[in-house]
Write a protein that holds these residues in place. Structure first.
Motif, PDB file in Angstrom:
ATOM      1  N   UNK A 145      44.401  37.995  45.049  1.00  0.00           N
ATOM      2  CA  UNK A 145      45.046  38.208  43.757  1.00  0.00           C
ATOM      3  C   UNK A 145      45.818  36.961  43.333  1.00  0.00           C
ATOM      4  N   UNK A 146      46.554  36.371  44.265  1.00  0.00           N
ATOM      5  CA  UNK A 146      47.342  35.183  43.924  1.00  0.00           C
ATOM      6  C   UNK A 146      46.421  34.022  43.562  1.00  0.00           C
ATOM      7  N   UNK A 147      45.323  33.880  44.295  1.00  0.00           N
ATOM      8  CA  UNK A 147      44.400  32.786  43.994  1.00  0.00           C
ATOM      9  C   UNK A 147      43.774  32.977  42.620  1.00  0.00           C
ATOM     10  N   UNK A 148      43.391  34.218  42.346  1.00  0.00           N
ATOM     11  CA  UNK A 148      42.763  34.504  41.072  1.00  0.00           C
ATOM     12  C   UNK A 148      43.743  34.264  39.924  1.00  0.00           C
ATOM     13  N   UNK A 149      44.981  34.669  40.118  1.00  0.00           N
ATOM     14  CA  UNK A 149      45.986  34.451  39.080  1.00  0.00           C
ATOM     15  C   UNK A 149      46.140  32.954  38.810  1.00  0.00           C
ATOM     16  N   UNK A 150      46.168  32.164  39.876  1.00  0.00           N
ATOM     17  CA  UNK A 150      46.310  30.717  39.692  1.00  0.00           C
ATOM     18  C   UNK A 150      45.125  30.164  38.902  1.00  0.00           C
ATOM     19  N   UNK A 151      43.922  30.651  39.195  1.00  0.00           N
ATOM     20  CA  UNK A 151      42.741  30.164  38.481  1.00  0.00           C
ATOM     21  C   UNK A 151      42.758  30.623  37.026  1.00  0.00           C
TER      22      UNK A 151
END
Lengths: 430, 485
Positions: B316-322
């Motif tokens: 989730x955090x990675x996706x939010x950053x992207x």
């Protein structure tokens, strides 16, 4: 118990609980101006004093620099490392201390007993760990930022310190993909950690910033779960206007604020553009009259003139800030949005009410954190500038957010908080 | 809504016709876009009712579910849909090139593009994907082998559409409102017929009149929800007829009547959009889309598992950053590619344009953290824009996107910048690397470059603050079951 004793007792309890190392983490809720930085500095001094190493995570460079400065003054024999981004120039207040080492590489500073940096910088530190960590302004930190740094103290003990009443962290992305998940990355660091771990929560009980005229109202409207009291008594903080006034509407407002600590400067009811020129002019003019009337602040430490740098004008939007600046407040007065006023302190604040002149009340404008920040920055008085009719506007726009599964209910409710503040201000109308 | 946007809206209202919001097209249009107009059964989250789909405006494929409460028929519909979409996706994404880079990667030569009428269509596609990607093709309740594969592609496309600037799956109303400003509200703009009425009204009609026509209950909505009157008066009878006789003719006729007008409007809108020249940014974003398609293709071919229902804390955090990076660079690229978009930012005070009135080429300073002097020339620009930027702000210019500058002073109409990089290695800035006196130039705080992202721990090292490492996912028979089903 006097406020000082109550605050001391709370700090001692927190220190004892934290140093007993009985839990991987503790949360300390701190209302506005309750000595959060003092707690961080005291805790750091206590831990480092025993020869232990400690890391401090804050959110902005400004916050880190403030902490480092305070720490170096409080415990000059402690070695402090200020880790910063490449190309960042640490300010004079950090560099002047012999005990502070600055550097952009962790190897330059990790010999220090205390290392402080922003969460963004800590995320790049690898292959190191700390047994003790303090996360400052944890309610302003987004959950994904914590995820990036938590491995550094995963086997140790973390102290999360912050103000639950302030604005939630922000994202340019508006996604419902994670709504309801315990680890929704759009939540604050504390929210995620608490939902997954349920850590023990302590509270600082005394606000040293807010005067006796403001603490009960702010406490009741924005901190329903746990109240706090003012550190000073009624009458300790006084604003004196040394220059006689004119019979202008601005002077009337300034006088009410000086004598009671609050004032509502109400403009005729009207739907306006966001950058309402009349409201902007009123904000600037009240600040000007305050300076021209030679306001002097008397408090527990003595007396000092309220110079422009001790006055702030707070708005909800950037374009309102621009409009107020254009209206020409006295040179040196801070004009900024609620987001950027977080954590700051002034003698007098002038607030352009977020709902002034609006036709509707959106979630953005009703967010309780925004109003809380704006009405809790002052040591002496707060003047609210608003178009009449906000109470009706609120009644026409009851909060009706979509109910979503597994999303904890937020307290306080922004709509109720707005009404509470308005009801209070009703008694201080010019 | 930006200041300029509000102003243009009022102008459009006054003129009775939509006004342009962009001078170029900020989205890639495929040579053969697949238009997909789905309808769903009222009151159900993911019960398809029918769809019109295809790449040829004259020969759409009509798919219907004659009894939408029958689950077998639903999956038959998805199998039929798969028979249209999967060959299209396969054919287009089969050809792959290898891009030489530090780590070479694969990229499809072309990519599929699915166009749906509105944001509701994207959402419904995501739901169809979720309801089909975990289905089993053997054992009890087996479905056609195309169904789970289709589900994975629909999920992939719907997920990609969340990234700003991706053109793989797009909602037509979003595309149109990004390029035109109408004189009606944002909610009204969500209706394709009304929106097109403003942009391209029939001969002799104003936009408002054409939009009012779209409000007529007899104009079928663009879906995925149908009109309640249609449900009551036509659909109910047609379904009853099917239940009695087993003949699908009436349902087909009813849905064709509902879908055809929207189908035609979709192609009308594609025609309007293709008349605009594609922006350079749109072309490079399409390249990235093609990389993602190649990656997903390889993932499916390599036996990868279907997309999970929930993201882990790290995912989730990675996706939010992207998502955030895509949003930021898309907004900036749009402004850099298009002066009309930049004008919105200029009116809001986060960009300014003006003439260079003074240049100090010889200025040299020791930068913070540096040891030796380097050239940091100053450029002073005179502007009449209402600038709201502050000292110390990093800015870039669309005409020099690779060079960054810092605002060192602002006074009435005069802004001085320090040029920070892109000047060569000499003692003085290289020829032409600093804007000269008399140049008209625009600067803004927007940055189309992807900012560096802080690393996140791997999934299996999720710290206790975020619940510790999540359990490994093992596919089971119950994956398709929803808590509410």
């Amino acid at each position: 118990m006097t406020p000082a004793e109550a605050a001391r007792a709370a700090t001692d309890t927190i220190l004892a609980d934290y140093t007993s190392a009985s839990s991987p983490g503790l949360v300390v809720d701190s209302p506005p101006g309750a000595g959060k930085t003092t707690l961080v500095v005291e805790t750091t001094a206590a831990i480092a004093g025993k020869g232990e190493r400690l890391m401090i995570v804050a959110q902005t460079n400004e916050q880190v620099d403030d902490l480092v400065d305070r720490l170096a003054r409080r415990a000059p024999d402690l070695t402090v490392g200020r880790l910063h981004a490449e190309g960042f120039d640490p300010p004079e207040r950090v560099r002047r201390h012999d005990s502070v080492t600055t550097g952009s590489k962790i190897a330059q500073v990790d010999g220090c007993q205390v290392v402080a940096a922003t969460a963004d910088k800590w995320a790049y530190v690898a292959d190191r760990s700390w047994r003790w960590a303090i996360v400052d302004e944890a309610y302003q930190m987004r959950s994904d930022k914590l995820l990036g740094v938590a491995r550094l103290f995963a086997d140790g003990h973390a102290l999360f310190v912050g103000d639950p009443g302030q604005l939630d962290p922000f994202s340019v992305v508006d996604s419902e993909r994670w709504t309801g998940l315990k680890w929704d990355p759009l939540q604050s660091a504390v929210a995620v950690t608490q939902r997954l771990n349920g850590l023990r929560t302590h509270r600082l009980p005394v606000s040293w910033r807010l005067p006796a005229s403001a603490a009960p109202m702010v406490s009741e409207a924005f901190y329903p779960a746990g109240g706090f009291t003012a550190g000073t008594e009624d009458g300790t903080r006084r604003l004196e206007l040394t220059v006689p006034g004119l019979r202008s509407v601005w002077d009337r407002t300034v006088e009410i604020a000086a004598s009671t600590g609050w004032a509502l400067h109400e403009l005729p009811s009207r739907h306006t553009v966001r950058t309402d020129p009349e409201a902007a002019h009123a904000c600037a003019e009240i600040a000007r009259r305050l300076v021209q009337r030679g306001a002097v602040a008397h408090d527990e430490h003595g007396s000092h003139p309220v110079t422009p740098d001790r006055i702030a004008i707070g708005c909800a939007h950037n374009d309102q800030v621009a409009a107020v600046r254009l209206a020409g407040p006295p040179e040196g007065v801070t004009v900024d949005t609620a987001n950027r006023l977080q954590g700051r302190e002034y003698d007098v604040t002038i607030v352009l009410h977020p709902l002034s002149g609006r036709r509707d009340a959106t979630a953005f404008h009703l967010e309780s954190g925004r109003l809380c920040v704006l009405t809790s920055r002052h040591r002496h008085a707060c003047v609210v500038v608003a178009r009449a009719g906000i109470a009706d506007l609120l009644d026409h726009h009851p909060m009706s957010p979509r109910v979503q599964l597994n999303v904890p209910i937020k307290f306080p409710d922004g709509w109720a908080a707005h009404h509470a503040v308005l009801a209070h201000l009703e008694n201080y109308k010019a | 809504m930006s200041l300029l946007h509000s102003y243009v809206k009022v102008r459009a209202r006054e003129r009775g016709r939509a006004l342009p919001r962009a001078t170029v097209r900020h989205v890639h249009l495929a040579e053969a876009p697949m238009v997909f107009v789905p309808l769903r059964l009222a009151g159900e989250a993911a019960a398809p009712l029918g769809a019109m789909v295809g790449t040829d405006p004259r020969h759409p494929t009509l798919l219907v579910v004659p009894q939408p409460r029958n689950r077998d028929l639903r999956f038959q519909f998805l199998a039929d849909l798969g028979a249209v979409l999967l060959p299209y996706i396969d054919r287009i994404s089969r050809q792959v090139e290898t891009v030489e880079a530090k780590t070479p990667f694969e990229r499809c030569l072309d990519a599929p593009q699915i166009v749906v009428p509105s944001a509701g269509g994207v959402e419904f596609t995501a739901k169809l994907g979720r309801s089909s990607r975990f289905r089993r093709t053997t054992g009890p309740y087996a479905v056609d082998p195309a169904v789970p594969v289709l589900g994975r592609w629909l999920t992939f496309l719907a997920e990609q559409s969340e990234f700003a600037g991706s053109s793989l799956m797009v909602a037509m109303t979003d595309l149109l409102t990004a390029h035109w400003v109408t004189g009606q509200s944002a909610v009204e703009d969500g209706d394709l017929a009304a929106l097109l009425g403003w942009i391209d009204p029939p001969e002799g009609m104003t936009g408002a009149e054409a939009a009012a026509l779209a409000d007529d209950p007899l104009t079928p909505p663009a879906g995925p929800d149908t009109h309640p009157e249609f449900d009551r008066q036509e659909l109910q009878k047609a379904i009853a007829h099917y239940d009695e006789t087993g003949s699908t003719g009436q349902v087909e006729k009813a849905l064709d009547g509902q879908l055809r007008p929207t189908w035609d409007r979709m192609w009308q809108a594609i025609g309007l959009l293709s008349a605009l020249k594609e922006s350079p940014g749109a072309t490079s974003r399409w390249e990235r889309d093609r990389v993602h398609v190649a990656m997903h293709r390889a993932w499916i071919d390599g036996g990868g598992l279907p997309q999970g229902k929930r993201d882990s804390a790290v995912a989730a955090a990675k996706r939010l950053a992207r998502l955030e990076a895509a949003q930021q660079s898309f907004e900036a690229a749009r402004a850099f590619d298009d002066p009309l978009v930049m004008a919105e930012y200029r009116a809001d005070g986060v960009a300014f344009a003006g003439e260079v009135v003074a240049v100090d080429l010889t200025r040299r300073i020791v930068p913070p953290g540096g040891k030796r002097e380097v050239p940091r020339p100053l450029v002073t620009i005179e502007t009449s824009d209402p600038v709201r930027l502050s000292r110390g702000k990093k800015v870039r210019s669309p005409s020099r996107p690779r060079q960054s500058a810092t605002i060192t002073s602002l006074s009435d109409r005069m802004i001085t910048l320090q040029i920070d990089d892109g000047m060569g290695r000499g003692a003085l800035p290289a020829e032409g690397s600093v804007p000269g006196v008399g140049t008209v130039i625009c600067y803004t705080e927007l940055d189309p470059g992807e900012s560096r992202r802080a690393p996140l721990p791997p999934r299996e090292e999720t710290p206790w603050t975020h619940g510790g490492p999540p359990p490994e996912y093992v596919p089971t028979d119950d994956d398709a079951v929803e808590p509410w089903s």
